[in-house]
Design an enzyme around this catalytic site. Structure first.
Site, mmCIF file in Angstrom:
data_model
loop_
_atom_site.group_PDB
_atom_site.id
_atom_site.type_symbol
_atom_site.label_atom_id
_atom_site.label_comp_id
_atom_site.label_asym_id
_atom_site.label_seq_id
_atom_site.Cartn_x
_atom_site.Cartn_y
_atom_site.Cartn_z
ATOM 1 N N ILE A 60 -1.130 -2.142 -0.756
ATOM 2 C CA ILE A 60 -1.629 -3.500 -0.557
ATOM 3 C C ILE A 60 -1.711 -4.299 -1.861
ATOM 4 C CG2 ILE A 60 -4.050 -2.849 -0.828
ATOM 5 C CD1 ILE A 60 -2.656 -5.455 1.661
ATOM 6 N N TYR A 61 -1.777 -3.640 -3.010
ATOM 7 C CA TYR A 61 -1.983 -4.355 -4.263
ATOM 8 C C TYR A 61 -0.803 -5.293 -4.552
ATOM 9 C CZ TYR A 61 -5.767 -1.044 -5.315
ATOM 10 O OH TYR A 61 -6.916 -0.291 -5.271
ATOM 11 N N SER A 62 -1.134 -6.572 -4.620
ATOM 12 C CA SER A 62 -0.135 -7.614 -4.884
ATOM 13 C C SER A 62 1.084 -7.465 -3.987
ATOM 14 C CB SER A 62 0.283 -7.606 -6.367
ATOM 15 O OG SER A 62 -0.819 -7.925 -7.189
#
Length: 326
Positions: A60-62
Site C-alpha cells: 500500500i505504501y505510495s
C-alpha cells in the site's frame, strides 16, 4: 550494528529496521511527504553502510512505488542473501470487491505483485497489515502457509491487532500444521504503551519477535512539543494517533527532553533507547527522511537508560484509547 534473532527463528536481523513508508512517489498513495527515488536511494545506501539489513515496506505504501524503489536500491547496493525484506498485505490496492483484505484470492494476487515490484523471487517476512474481520482466519492462515511452501516467502508475521487474535491465528495454524506468525509489528512508544498490557507479554511468552512501528510517535518524541514539521502538518494519521492536546503526553515528552539535555544528545536517541530496552522488543522500525535520522537511531543503540531515567519518563503516562488497529 547489533544483530538478533527474529523471535523463535534462526533469522538474523539488525537491531534496527528501516521503515520504507518514507520512500515512494509523493503524488501516489497516502504519504504526500514521502521521498522520491532520487532522494530515497542515498538513505537506503547509508542504512546498509551502517549495518542495517532489515527493511520493512508494504504494497500500500505510495501505491506500490515504495516496493519498487526499495527493490531497485537493494538490488544495486546489497547482496540479496544478506538483506531481510519485509512487506505487508491487507489494504485496498484496486477498486472492486476483491481489491483488499486477506482472502486467498487477495493474498495470492498481491504476493505476486509485491514480488514483481520488489524485483525478487521471495520476501523474507510477509505480514498481514491488519486483521480481516470479513475473511475466516483459517482461510488466511492456509493461504499464507501455501505462500511459504511455494517459496514466495520465508516467514510470516502480523501487525497491529488484539492479543487474542494473534493467539487464535497461531493456534489454528499449529492445529493444522500450517506456518505460524513469527513476529508482531505493533505500535509501541512512550506516548502509546497499551501494548504492554497483553500483546508484549504474549509475545515474550510465545517467543514472537516484536518490531514496533512509530517508536518516536510520528516524531513527537524527537522535537519540542510545540514545534511542527512539514510532515506533521499534513500527516493525518499522525494527528489521529498522537493528538497534541494530551497534557500527559506533553509531560512525557518534556521528561524525554529533560534527560536528553542532561546527556547532551537529541531527544530521538532517548526515546528510541527506551523502546530498545523494552522487553521483548526485537527491532524497532525507524523512519528516515534525513541522514541525521539514521545517525540518531544508530547512536541510540549505545545508550543504556538507568532505571531512574526510565521511571521518570514513564511516570506521567495515563491509559490511552486503543488505536492503530484500523
Amino acid at each position: 550494528m547489533e544483530y538478533v534473532k527474529l523471535g523463535n527463528t534462526g533469522l538474523d536481523v539488525s537491531r534496527l529496521c528501516l521503515g520504507c513508508m518514507s520512500f515512494g512517489v509523493p503524488e501516489r498513495g497516502i504519504a504526500p511527504w514521502s521521498l522520491g527515488e532520487e532522494q530515497s536511494r542515498p538513505i537506503i545506501k547509508k542504512a546498509l553502510e551502517l549495518g542495517i539489513n532489515f527493511f520493512d515496506t508494504a504494497n500500500i505504501y505510495s501505491d506500490g512505488t515504495s516496493e519498487q524503489i526499495v527493490g531497485r536500491a537493494l538490488k544495486e547496493y546489497a547482496n540479496r542473501d544478506e538483506v531481510v525484506i519485509a512487506s505487508k498485505v491487507y489494504f485496498r490496492m484496486h477498486e472492486g470487491a476483491n481489491g483488499a483484505g486477506l482472502s486467498r484470492k487477495a493474498i495470492m494476487s498481491e504476493i505476486d505483485k509485491s514480488l514483481m515490484r520488489l524485483g525478487t523471487d521471495y520476501i523474507d517476512l510477509y505480514q498481514i497489515h491488519r486483521w480481516d474481520y470479513h475473511t475466516p482466519i483459517e482461510e488466511t492462515m492456509e493461504a499464507l502457509h501455501d505462500v511459504v511452501k511455494a517459496g514466495k516467502a520465508r516467514y510470516i508475521g502480523a501487525s497491529s491487532m488484539y492479543a487474542w487474535q494473534l493467539l487464535k491465528a497461531n493456534h489454528i495454524a499449529e492445529k493444522n500444521g500450517w506456518t505460524k506468525f513469527v513476529s508482531m509489528q505493533n505500535l509501541v512508544n512512550l506516548l502509546y504503551r497499551e501494548e504492554e498490557r497483553e500483546m508484549l507479554p504474549l509475545c515474550k511468552e510465545e517467543k514472537i519477535g516484536v518490531i514496533p512501528w512509530s517508536p518516536l510517535a510520528k516524531g513527537r518524541l524527537a522535537r519540542n512539543w510545540d514545534e511542527s514539521t512539514a510532515r506533521s502538518e499534513i500527516d493525518e494519521t499522525g494527528k489521529s494517533f498522537f493528538p497534541s492536546t494530551s497534557e500527559s503526553d506533553r509531560k512525557v515528552a518534556g521528561r524525554v527532553a529533560e534527560i536528553a539535555k542532561e546527556r547532551g544528545v537529541p531527544m530521538a536517541q532517548i526515546a528510541l533507547a527506551w523502546v530498545l530496552q523494552k522487553e521483548p522488543v526485537t527491532s524497532p522500525i525507524i523512519g528516515a527522511t534525513k541522514m541525521t535520522h539514521l545517525e540518531d537511531a544508530v547512536a541510540a543503540l549505545s545508550i543504556t537508560l538507568t532505571p531512574e531515567e526510565v521511571a521518570l519518563m514513564e511516570e506521567p503516562y495515563v491509559p490511552h484509547p486503543v488505536v492503530g488497529f484500523q
